[in-house]
Write a protein that holds these residues in place. Sequence first.
Motif, PDB file in Angstrom:
ATOM      1  N   TRP A 148       0.860  -1.181   0.000  1.00  0.00           N
ATOM      2  CA  TRP A 148       0.000   0.000   0.000  1.00  0.00           C
ATOM      3  C   TRP A 148       0.899   1.235   0.000  1.00  0.00           C
ATOM      4  O   TRP A 148       1.867   1.309   0.756  1.00  0.00           O
ATOM      5  CB  TRP A 148      -0.885   0.012   1.250  1.00  0.00           C
ATOM      6  N   THR A 149       0.568   2.178  -0.827  1.00  0.00           N
ATOM      7  CA  THR A 149       1.341   3.417  -0.906  1.00  0.00           C
ATOM      8  C   THR A 149       0.405   4.593  -0.678  1.00  0.00           C
ATOM      9  O   THR A 149      -0.645   4.690  -1.311  1.00  0.00           O
ATOM     10  CB  THR A 149       2.012   3.545  -2.295  1.00  0.00           C
ATOM     11  N   LYS A 200       5.359   3.543   1.916  1.00  0.00           N
ATOM     12  CA  LYS A 200       4.841   2.206   1.599  1.00  0.00           C
ATOM     13  C   LYS A 200       4.674   1.356   2.858  1.00  0.00           C
ATOM     14  O   LYS A 200       5.478   1.435   3.780  1.00  0.00           O
ATOM     15  CB  LYS A 200       5.780   1.478   0.643  1.00  0.00           C
ATOM     16  N   VAL A 201       3.626   0.564   2.831  1.00  0.00           N
ATOM     17  CA  VAL A 201       3.371  -0.424   3.881  1.00  0.00           C
ATOM     18  C   VAL A 201       3.166  -1.756   3.171  1.00  0.00           C
ATOM     19  O   VAL A 201       2.386  -1.863   2.230  1.00  0.00           O
ATOM     20  CB  VAL A 201       2.113  -0.070   4.708  1.00  0.00           C
ATOM     21  N   ASP A 202       3.898  -2.781   3.616  1.00  0.00           N
ATOM     22  CA  ASP A 202       3.768  -4.107   3.024  1.00  0.00           C
ATOM     23  C   ASP A 202       2.913  -5.001   3.909  1.00  0.00           C
ATOM     24  O   ASP A 202       3.164  -5.125   5.110  1.00  0.00           O
ATOM     25  CB  ASP A 202       5.138  -4.768   2.855  1.00  0.00           C
ATOM     26  N   LEU A 203       1.892  -5.597   3.306  1.00  0.00           N
ATOM     27  CA  LEU A 203       1.079  -6.592   3.970  1.00  0.00           C
ATOM     28  C   LEU A 203       1.612  -7.944   3.515  1.00  0.00           C
ATOM     29  O   LEU A 203       1.607  -8.255   2.325  1.00  0.00           O
ATOM     30  CB  LEU A 203      -0.402  -6.451   3.581  1.00  0.00           C
ATOM     31  N   VAL A 204       2.115  -8.736   4.465  1.00  0.00           N
ATOM     32  CA  VAL A 204       2.758 -10.002   4.123  1.00  0.00           C
ATOM     33  C   VAL A 204       2.006 -11.152   4.793  1.00  0.00           C
ATOM     34  O   VAL A 204       1.722 -11.105   5.989  1.00  0.00           O
ATOM     35  CB  VAL A 204       4.233 -10.010   4.576  1.00  0.00           C
ATOM     36  N   TYR A 205       1.686 -12.162   4.008  1.00  0.00           N
ATOM     37  CA  TYR A 205       1.028 -13.363   4.504  1.00  0.00           C
ATOM     38  C   TYR A 205       2.007 -14.107   5.413  1.00  0.00           C
ATOM     39  O   TYR A 205       3.163 -14.328   5.033  1.00  0.00           O
ATOM     40  CB  TYR A 205       0.640 -14.232   3.324  1.00  0.00           C
ATOM     41  N   ASP A 206       1.555 -14.489   6.621  1.00  0.00           N
ATOM     42  CA  ASP A 206       2.419 -15.236   7.527  1.00  0.00           C
ATOM     43  C   ASP A 206       1.869 -16.633   7.722  1.00  0.00           C
ATOM     44  O   ASP A 206       2.449 -17.606   7.257  1.00  0.00           O
ATOM     45  CB  ASP A 206       2.557 -14.509   8.854  1.00  0.00           C
TER      46      ASP A 206
END
Length: 117
Positions: free
Chosen positions: A102-103, A109-115
């Motif tokens: 997301w920018t 920027k923010v990163d959404l990462v699947y864990d």
Amino acid sequence: MLTFEQKLEIIESFPELTRKDVSMKRVNFHYEESLYDKKIVVYHLHPTGNGFVYVGNLPHYEADKKGFVNIRDFSEKELRSVLADSLDYLSLEPEPPYDKTWTNREGEKVDLVYDEP
């Protein structure tokens, strides 16, 4: 309500499960091929007919906080279904990872990462 012996017969018909006798005549059944740390599918099946099956967070079961549903009053059909659902739950890979960046207007920027699911 199924008897202890009937429940044992149904559970033992699933060749993926390994029987483990525990204290006070209770029986656990493990799924050694689980893709997760969780291996116990049937927990503390007791000669009274009480016992639990692991369903994790499957939405169509009312599980306790540890993810187990009580099978005391289950019919044969219900018991077979919950066991199949549990094995599916423990043997299927989670959905493929999703990553999203997301920018904002300032370019941050923010990163959404699947864990994990």
